[in-house]
Motif scaffolding. Structure first.
Motif, mmCIF file in Angstrom:
data_model
loop_
_atom_site.group_PDB
_atom_site.id
_atom_site.type_symbol
_atom_site.label_atom_id
_atom_site.label_comp_id
_atom_site.label_asym_id
_atom_site.label_seq_id
_atom_site.Cartn_x
_atom_site.Cartn_y
_atom_site.Cartn_z
ATOM 1 N N PHE A 1 0.829 -1.203 0.000
ATOM 2 C CA PHE A 1 0.000 0.000 0.000
ATOM 3 C C PHE A 1 0.867 1.257 0.000
ATOM 4 O O PHE A 1 1.947 1.285 0.569
ATOM 5 C CB PHE A 1 -0.961 0.009 1.194
ATOM 6 N N GLU B 1 -2.882 5.596 9.233
ATOM 7 C CA GLU B 1 -2.915 4.358 8.464
ATOM 8 C C GLU B 1 -1.708 3.475 8.768
ATOM 9 O O GLU B 1 -1.841 2.249 8.907
ATOM 10 C CB GLU B 1 -2.956 4.670 6.972
ATOM 11 N N ARG C 1 -3.536 6.759 -2.350
ATOM 12 C CA ARG C 1 -3.608 5.639 -1.401
ATOM 13 C C ARG C 1 -4.018 4.368 -2.145
ATOM 14 O O ARG C 1 -5.186 3.989 -2.183
ATOM 15 C CB ARG C 1 -4.591 5.968 -0.281
ATOM 16 N N VAL D 1 -3.982 0.264 -2.860
ATOM 17 C CA VAL D 1 -3.931 -1.019 -2.152
ATOM 18 C C VAL D 1 -3.786 -2.121 -3.188
ATOM 19 O O VAL D 1 -4.551 -2.174 -4.159
ATOM 20 C CB VAL D 1 -5.222 -1.262 -1.333
ATOM 21 N N TYR E 1 -7.759 4.916 -2.937
ATOM 22 C CA TYR E 1 -8.423 5.928 -2.125
ATOM 23 C C TYR E 1 -7.797 7.287 -2.418
ATOM 24 O O TYR E 1 -6.606 7.377 -2.703
ATOM 25 C CB TYR E 1 -8.231 5.635 -0.634
ATOM 26 N N ARG F 1 -7.980 4.558 4.552
ATOM 27 C CA ARG F 1 -8.522 3.255 4.159
ATOM 28 C C ARG F 1 -9.343 2.603 5.268
ATOM 29 O O ARG F 1 -9.146 2.887 6.448
ATOM 30 C CB ARG F 1 -7.363 2.322 3.779
#
Length: 211
Positions: free
Chosen positions: A35, A48, A122, A124, A139, A145
């Motif tokens: 990530f 995060e 962001r 993933v 994101y 997240r």
């Protein structure tokens, strides 16, 4: 390059907060949660990173190795980790990739010009032991997240692989799974001797925990 589900993810060599890695070798026979975050010493990213560290046991129980990335240096990452640990009451042990030249961020299409020319969004990537991309999510920079969903999605992927089932909306471990339409009723009875419910010919559900 567009990275699609089922593709082998690009390999790379990089410096990280735990030392240099070759990505595919680092994954090994595990799953990976790769990530990106926009920048060190920023508020949403700090929460995060802290949450990922807090969930270390949850990831380990699933055979998943977390690894972060931003376009900062290793030195900046290491200084920031002290803040993450202090403000989020945790101990961050997973590696964070340094990518000051944006090479990996561009390779994985983490730079979205509409958001920033230099900072990663962001992203993933859930990657399986065969180094295949199994799930991706993106994101915006201003929204953190949902780690409950990340773990739920990993559970669903691993359950589907292990049991040969599909998983319905909002599925969580212990809920009914779906028998794929490609499996005949005769084969389903052999595979799921506990029985299943046929709601429609194309919609059959089963409690796989009873197998």
């Amino acid at each position: 390059m567009t990275l699609l589900l089922g593709d082998i993810v690009p390999d790379f060599k990089a410096d990280t907060t735990t030392g240099p890695i070759s990505f595919h070798d680092w994954i090994g026979n595990n799953w990976a949660f790769f990530f990106s975050h926009p920048a060190d010493f920023t508020p949403v990213c700090t929460t995060e990173m802290g949450r990922t560290a807090q969930l270390a046991d949850q990831f380990a129980a699933r055979g998943v190795k977390p690894i972060g990335l931003s376009t900062d240096s290793v030195e900046e990452h290491l200084k920031w980790i002290e803040d993450v640990n202090d403000t989020q009451n945790t101990t961050l042990r997973f590696p964070i990739v340094a990518d000051p030249d944006f090479e990996i961020a561009k390779l994985y299409e983490m730079i979205h010009p509409g958001e920033s020319q230099t900072a990663a969004v962001r992203s993933v990537f859930i990657i399986d032991p065969d180094k295949k991309l199994r799930l991706s999510m993106t994101y915006p920079m201003s929204v953190g997240r949902n780690f409950d969903e990340i773990l739920r999605a990993i559970d669903a992927l691993q359950t589907g692989d292990a049991k040969g089932v599909a998983l319905p909306a909002d599925w969580r471990p212990g809920d009914r799974a779906i028998i794929p339409p490609s499996v005949s009723n005769a084969d389903a009875l052999v595979k799921f001797p506990q029985g299943f419910e046929e709601i429609r010919p194309y919609l059959r559900t089963v409690y796989i925990d009873e197998a």
